[in-house]
Design a protein around this motif. Sequence first.
Motif, PDB file in Angstrom:
ATOM      1  N   GLU A  12       4.177  -6.568  12.551  1.00 38.21           N
ATOM      2  CA  GLU A  12       3.028  -7.195  11.904  1.00 38.21           C
ATOM      3  C   GLU A  12       2.449  -6.393  10.740  1.00 38.21           C
ATOM      4  OE1 GLU A  12      -0.081  -7.711  14.844  1.00 38.21           O
ATOM      5  OE2 GLU A  12      -0.209  -5.559  15.209  1.00 38.21           O
ATOM      6  N   GLN A  13       2.953  -5.197  10.476  1.00 37.78           N
ATOM      7  CA  GLN A  13       2.348  -4.322   9.472  1.00 37.78           C
ATOM      8  C   GLN A  13       2.243  -4.988   8.101  1.00 37.78           C
ATOM      9  OE1 GLN A  13       4.807  -0.770   9.372  1.00 37.78           O
ATOM     10  NE2 GLN A  13       6.534  -1.842   8.469  1.00 37.78           N
ATOM     11  N   GLU A  14       3.310  -5.597   7.643  1.00 35.75           N
ATOM     12  CA  GLU A  14       3.307  -6.211   6.320  1.00 35.75           C
ATOM     13  C   GLU A  14       2.514  -7.515   6.307  1.00 35.75           C
ATOM     14  OE1 GLU A  14       6.593  -7.802   3.162  1.00 35.75           O
ATOM     15  OE2 GLU A  14       7.235  -6.324   4.652  1.00 35.75           O
ATOM     16  N   ASP A  68      -1.883 -11.101   4.585  1.00 36.68           N
ATOM     17  CA  ASP A  68      -2.863 -12.142   4.947  1.00 36.68           C
ATOM     18  C   ASP A  68      -4.299 -11.655   4.761  1.00 36.68           C
ATOM     19  OD1 ASP A  68      -3.621 -10.632   7.176  1.00 36.68           O
ATOM     20  OD2 ASP A  68      -2.807 -12.032   8.634  1.00 36.68           O
ATOM     21  N   LEU A  69      -4.451 -10.501   4.115  1.00 39.11           N
ATOM     22  CA  LEU A  69      -5.747  -9.905   3.779  1.00 39.11           C
ATOM     23  C   LEU A  69      -6.540  -9.457   5.002  1.00 39.11           C
ATOM     24  CD1 LEU A  69      -6.809 -12.286   0.864  1.00 39.11           C
ATOM     25  CD2 LEU A  69      -5.495 -10.164   0.744  1.00 39.11           C
ATOM     26  N   GLY A  70      -5.866  -9.270   6.127  1.00 34.92           N
ATOM     27  CA  GLY A  70      -6.530  -8.741   7.313  1.00 34.92           C
ATOM     28  C   GLY A  70      -6.779  -7.242   7.205  1.00 34.92           C
ATOM     29  N   LEU A  71      -6.038  -6.580   6.307  1.00 32.50           N
ATOM     30  CA  LEU A  71      -6.182  -5.140   6.092  1.00 32.50           C
ATOM     31  C   LEU A  71      -6.320  -4.876   4.599  1.00 32.50           C
ATOM     32  CD1 LEU A  71      -3.269  -3.891   8.374  1.00 32.50           C
ATOM     33  CD2 LEU A  71      -5.716  -3.846   8.910  1.00 32.50           C
ATOM     34  N   ASP A  72      -7.051  -3.831   4.258  1.00 33.99           N
ATOM     35  CA  ASP A  72      -7.134  -3.411   2.861  1.00 33.99           C
ATOM     36  C   ASP A  72      -5.922  -2.561   2.485  1.00 33.99           C
ATOM     37  OD1 ASP A  72      -9.780  -4.508   2.155  1.00 33.99           O
ATOM     38  OD2 ASP A  72     -10.483  -3.134   3.703  1.00 33.99           O
ATOM     39  N   MET A  73      -5.476  -1.718   3.415  1.00 30.68           N
ATOM     40  CA  MET A  73      -4.320  -0.851   3.216  1.00 30.68           C
ATOM     41  C   MET A  73      -3.665  -0.657   4.576  1.00 30.68           C
ATOM     42  SD  MET A  73      -5.913   2.109   0.784  1.00 30.68           S
ATOM     43  CE  MET A  73      -4.484   2.407  -0.245  1.00 30.68           C
ATOM     44  N   CYS A  74      -2.437  -0.114   4.569  1.00 29.15           N
ATOM     45  CA  CYS A  74      -1.775   0.127   5.852  1.00 29.15           C
ATOM     46  C   CYS A  74      -0.795   1.286   5.728  1.00 29.15           C
ATOM     47  CB  CYS A  74      -1.034  -1.133   6.305  1.00 29.15           C
ATOM     48  SG  CYS A  74      -0.433  -1.052   8.004  1.00 29.15           S
ATOM     49  N   LEU A  75      -0.814   2.164   6.736  1.00 30.15           N
ATOM     50  CA  LEU A  75       0.231   3.171   6.890  1.00 30.15           C
ATOM     51  C   LEU A  75       1.395   2.447   7.548  1.00 30.15           C
ATOM     52  CD1 LEU A  75      -1.996   6.055   8.191  1.00 30.15           C
ATOM     53  CD2 LEU A  75      -0.809   5.999   6.005  1.00 30.15           C
ATOM     54  N   VAL A  76       2.487   2.258   6.803  1.00 28.36           N
ATOM     55  CA  VAL A  76       3.609   1.435   7.242  1.00 28.36           C
ATOM     56  C   VAL A  76       4.836   2.294   7.494  1.00 28.36           C
ATOM     57  CG1 VAL A  76       2.789  -0.637   6.028  1.00 28.36           C
ATOM     58  CG2 VAL A  76       4.333   0.945   4.847  1.00 28.36           C
ATOM     59  N   ILE A  93       7.230   7.039   6.522  1.00 24.74           N
ATOM     60  CA  ILE A  93       5.901   6.446   6.579  1.00 24.74           C
ATOM     61  C   ILE A  93       5.341   6.448   5.159  1.00 24.74           C
ATOM     62  CG2 ILE A  93       3.518   6.775   7.395  1.00 24.74           C
ATOM     63  CD1 ILE A  93       5.309   5.841   9.637  1.00 24.74           C
ATOM     64  N   GLY A  94       4.715   5.342   4.790  1.00 24.28           N
ATOM     65  CA  GLY A  94       4.098   5.239   3.474  1.00 24.28           C
ATOM     66  C   GLY A  94       2.763   4.522   3.572  1.00 24.28           C
ATOM     67  N   LEU A  95       1.978   4.631   2.533  1.00 23.65           N
ATOM     68  CA  LEU A  95       0.701   3.928   2.435  1.00 23.65           C
ATOM     69  C   LEU A  95       0.902   2.758   1.491  1.00 23.65           C
ATOM     70  CD1 LEU A  95      -2.347   3.817   3.065  1.00 23.65           C
ATOM     71  CD2 LEU A  95      -2.693   5.273   1.037  1.00 23.65           C
ATOM     72  N   ALA A  96       0.641   1.541   1.985  1.00 25.22           N
ATOM     73  CA  ALA A  96       0.879   0.337   1.195  1.00 25.22           C
ATOM     74  C   ALA A  96      -0.406  -0.466   1.032  1.00 25.22           C
ATOM     75  CB  ALA A  96       1.949  -0.526   1.872  1.00 25.22           C
ATOM     76  N   TRP A  97      -0.498  -1.158  -0.104  1.00 30.21           N
ATOM     77  CA  TRP A  97      -1.611  -2.074  -0.350  1.00 30.21           C
ATOM     78  C   TRP A  97      -1.161  -3.094  -1.391  1.00 30.21           C
ATOM     79  CZ3 TRP A  97      -1.164   2.780  -2.255  1.00 30.21           C
ATOM     80  CH2 TRP A  97      -1.343   2.987  -3.618  1.00 30.21           C
ATOM     81  N   LEU A  98      -1.853  -4.214  -1.419  1.00 34.66           N
ATOM     82  CA  LEU A  98      -1.525  -5.271  -2.362  1.00 34.66           C
ATOM     83  C   LEU A  98      -1.850  -4.841  -3.781  1.00 34.66           C
ATOM     84  CD1 LEU A  98      -2.927  -8.428  -0.528  1.00 34.66           C
ATOM     85  CD2 LEU A  98      -0.525  -7.822  -0.868  1.00 34.66           C
ATOM     86  N   VAL A  99      -0.969  -5.185  -4.729  1.00 32.89           N
ATOM     87  CA  VAL A  99      -1.213  -4.909  -6.139  1.00 32.89           C
ATOM     88  C   VAL A  99      -2.542  -5.546  -6.552  1.00 32.89           C
ATOM     89  CG1 VAL A  99      -0.376  -5.400  -8.478  1.00 32.89           C
ATOM     90  CG2 VAL A  99       1.235  -4.641  -6.711  1.00 32.89           C
ATOM     91  N   ALA A 100      -2.808  -6.745  -6.054  1.00 30.04           N
ATOM     92  CA  ALA A 100      -4.040  -7.455  -6.399  1.00 30.04           C
ATOM     93  C   ALA A 100      -5.281  -6.788  -5.811  1.00 30.04           C
ATOM     94  CB  ALA A 100      -3.953  -8.907  -5.914  1.00 30.04           C
TER      95      ALA A 100
END
Length: 192
Positions: free
Chosen positions: A38-40, A45-53, A162-169
């Motif tokens: 579910e990480q991505e 779905d905008l449930g998270l601002d960022m995620c350690l994936v 492990i990386g830190l991911a977030w939406l470009v938008a």
Amino acid sequence: MDAFRVGFVTGATPDKWARAWRERQRQPLELVPVTEEEQELRLRDLGLDMCLVRLPVDRDGLHLVPLYDEVPVVVVPRDHFVTAAPEVRLADLVDEQLVVPHPSGWTPDVDQLPWPPMSAQEAVEVVASGGGVAILPMSVARLHHRKDVESRPVTDLPPTKIGLAWLVARDDEQTQAFVGVVRGRTARSSRG
């Protein structure tokens, strides 16, 4: 003020970054545990601002900062022969039943039983019962450690990352503030 929501995949440890955030920022931080499956989705779905994936993830529309590698380990019953060595190679595991598929695609040479999908915790329970072995990131194996299993590094498998991911938008000031915390910027340093 809404909380800044940062997900973290099983085995990732966001504590030091959360402490630094809380020392520097007024906005509350909420840490949200997520599974690899579910990480991505939770980011998109905008449930998270960022995620350690745990990589890989679909990079389309995502920013990603690689953070660290995780050592792959084999989890075996405590009395398994591989516990006699400090580390193992895949050649040591060719005759084993693998209870969960490994992301690298590696499988032992023997016919594999069709295991149903299971969590890492369930896989460790199956290993403890003598049903097979599991290859997991060291952090996940440690999280689900039991007295009746052991783990050993597998030296010829590539590490997971492990990386830190977030939406470009979603690349705003708060997001960049958290990136700064993760990258070790001090409260006085600029984003340069």
